[in-house]
Design a protein around this motif. Structure first.
Motif, PDB file in Angstrom:
ATOM      1  N   ASN A   1       0.824  -1.204   0.000  1.00 20.85           N
ATOM      2  CA  ASN A   1       0.000   0.000   0.000  1.00 20.85           C
ATOM      3  C   ASN A   1       0.863   1.259   0.000  1.00 20.85           C
ATOM      4  O   ASN A   1       0.593   2.205  -0.736  1.00 20.85           O
ATOM      5  CB  ASN A   1      -0.942   0.014   1.204  1.00 20.85           C
ATOM      6  N   LEU A   2       1.890   1.261   0.822  1.00 13.44           N
ATOM      7  CA  LEU A   2       2.787   2.416   0.879  1.00 13.44           C
ATOM      8  C   LEU A   2       3.503   2.602  -0.451  1.00 13.44           C
ATOM      9  O   LEU A   2       3.612   3.721  -0.958  1.00 13.44           O
ATOM     10  CB  LEU A   2       3.795   2.258   2.017  1.00 13.44           C
TER      11      LEU A   2
ATOM     12  N   GLN B   1      -6.822   2.425   1.248  1.00 15.55           N
ATOM     13  CA  GLN B   1      -6.245   1.193   1.794  1.00 15.55           C
ATOM     14  C   GLN B   1      -5.457   1.455   3.070  1.00 15.55           C
ATOM     15  O   GLN B   1      -5.124   0.523   3.802  1.00 15.55           O
ATOM     16  CB  GLN B   1      -5.342   0.529   0.754  1.00 15.55           C
ATOM     17  N   LEU B   2      -5.136   2.708   3.327  1.00 16.07           N
ATOM     18  CA  LEU B   2      -4.390   3.079   4.524  1.00 16.07           C
ATOM     19  C   LEU B   2      -5.384   3.273   5.660  1.00 16.07           C
ATOM     20  O   LEU B   2      -6.291   4.087   5.555  1.00 16.07           O
ATOM     21  CB  LEU B   2      -3.605   4.372   4.288  1.00 16.07           C
TER      22      LEU B   2
ATOM     23  N   ASP C   1       0.237   4.971   9.445  1.00 13.20           N
ATOM     24  CA  ASP C   1       0.465   4.702   8.018  1.00 13.20           C
ATOM     25  C   ASP C   1       0.226   5.958   7.185  1.00 13.20           C
ATOM     26  O   ASP C   1       0.964   6.231   6.240  1.00 13.20           O
ATOM     27  CB  ASP C   1      -0.441   3.582   7.514  1.00 13.20           C
ATOM     28  N   LYS C   2      -0.817   6.698   7.522  1.00 13.12           N
ATOM     29  CA  LYS C   2      -1.126   7.924   6.783  1.00 13.12           C
ATOM     30  C   LYS C   2       0.003   8.947   6.938  1.00 13.12           C
ATOM     31  O   LYS C   2       0.396   9.594   5.962  1.00 13.12           O
ATOM     32  CB  LYS C   2      -2.453   8.510   7.253  1.00 13.12           C
TER      33      LYS C   2
ATOM     34  N   LEU D   1      -6.001  11.949   2.856  1.00  9.69           N
ATOM     35  CA  LEU D   1      -5.516  11.354   4.099  1.00  9.69           C
ATOM     36  C   LEU D   1      -6.296  11.856   5.310  1.00  9.69           C
ATOM     37  O   LEU D   1      -6.440  11.132   6.300  1.00  9.69           O
ATOM     38  CB  LEU D   1      -4.021  11.644   4.284  1.00  9.69           C
ATOM     39  N   GLY D   2      -6.781  13.089   5.239  1.00  5.09           N
ATOM     40  CA  GLY D   2      -7.584  13.628   6.337  1.00  5.09           C
ATOM     41  C   GLY D   2      -6.811  13.855   7.625  1.00  5.09           C
ATOM     42  O   GLY D   2      -7.398  13.806   8.711  1.00  5.09           O
ATOM     43  N   LEU D   3      -5.519  14.115   7.514  1.00  3.53           N
ATOM     44  CA  LEU D   3      -4.715  14.385   8.703  1.00  3.53           C
ATOM     45  C   LEU D   3      -4.918  15.828   9.158  1.00  3.53           C
ATOM     46  O   LEU D   3      -5.193  16.712   8.343  1.00  3.53           O
ATOM     47  CB  LEU D   3      -3.226  14.148   8.406  1.00  3.53           C
ATOM     48  N   ALA D   4      -4.754  16.057  10.442  1.00  9.65           N
ATOM     49  CA  ALA D   4      -4.888  17.408  10.993  1.00  9.65           C
ATOM     50  C   ALA D   4      -3.810  18.322  10.396  1.00  9.65           C
ATOM     51  O   ALA D   4      -2.685  17.870  10.152  1.00  9.65           O
ATOM     52  CB  ALA D   4      -4.756  17.354  12.513  1.00  9.65           C
TER      53      ALA D   4
END
Length: 162
Positions: A17-18, A78-79, A84-85, A123-126
């Motif tokens: 995935n990565l 898939q992450l 992982d993100k 990814l939706g990371l802050a």
């Protein structure tokens, strides 16, 4: 006649995935140079293959995945973990910052910047996490020649965490 996807290479699903996300980012400018592919294949086959025969087979198997220009929307879901993100964001930023297509082009061109912005959104990371990762990479200034080694090290670490 229906085309069949190649069988997955014998690496951990997390590594795959990565690798797929990094490959998608490498394709962001619409071109993945043969030299880039060969370097990645050599290094990753050495990392994941236990002997020269296995490395040769693995090199061919991985080639089939690296030459696929998969959309980020297909591979990012898939992450599943934040770790992982964050790792994929780090790998992606390193990948696009590593080289320019021409000497007078910015290290991160407009196509790569757009793909990176899309990746960040998917990814939706802050925002503070994204800023921290980008700042760390900018401060360390990863040398271009070490990119594949860096990617291989990160993929190896991801496998150890699986």
């Amino acid at each position: 006649m229906m085309l069949q996807a190649p069988p997955p290479p014998p690496i951990a699903p997390k590594q795959m995935n990565l690798l797929r996300v990094v490959a998608a980012m490498a394709w962001a400018d619409g071109h993945l140079a043969d030299e880039e592919i060969e370097v990645m294949l050599d290094r990753f086959s050495q990392l994941f293959g236990s002997n020269s025969d296995r490395q040769l087979n693995l090199k061919q198997e991985l080639r089939e995945y690296l030459v696929q220009n998969l959309p980020l929307e297909e591979v990012v879901p898939q992450l599943t973990s934040d770790r992982d993100k964050e790792l994929v964001l780090e790998l992606a930023y390193e990948t696009i910052a590593a080289s320019a297509r021409t000497p007078d082009e910015a290290a991160i061109n407009a196509d790569e910047s757009a793909a990176y912005t899309k990746l960040v959104s998917l990814l939706g990371l802050a925002p503070d996490v994204v800023d921290r990762i980008e700042s760390r990479i900018q401060q360390t200034g990863q040398p271009k020649g070490d990119l594949i080694e860096f990617l291989a090290q990160k993929l190896s670490e991801a496998a150890a965490l699986s």
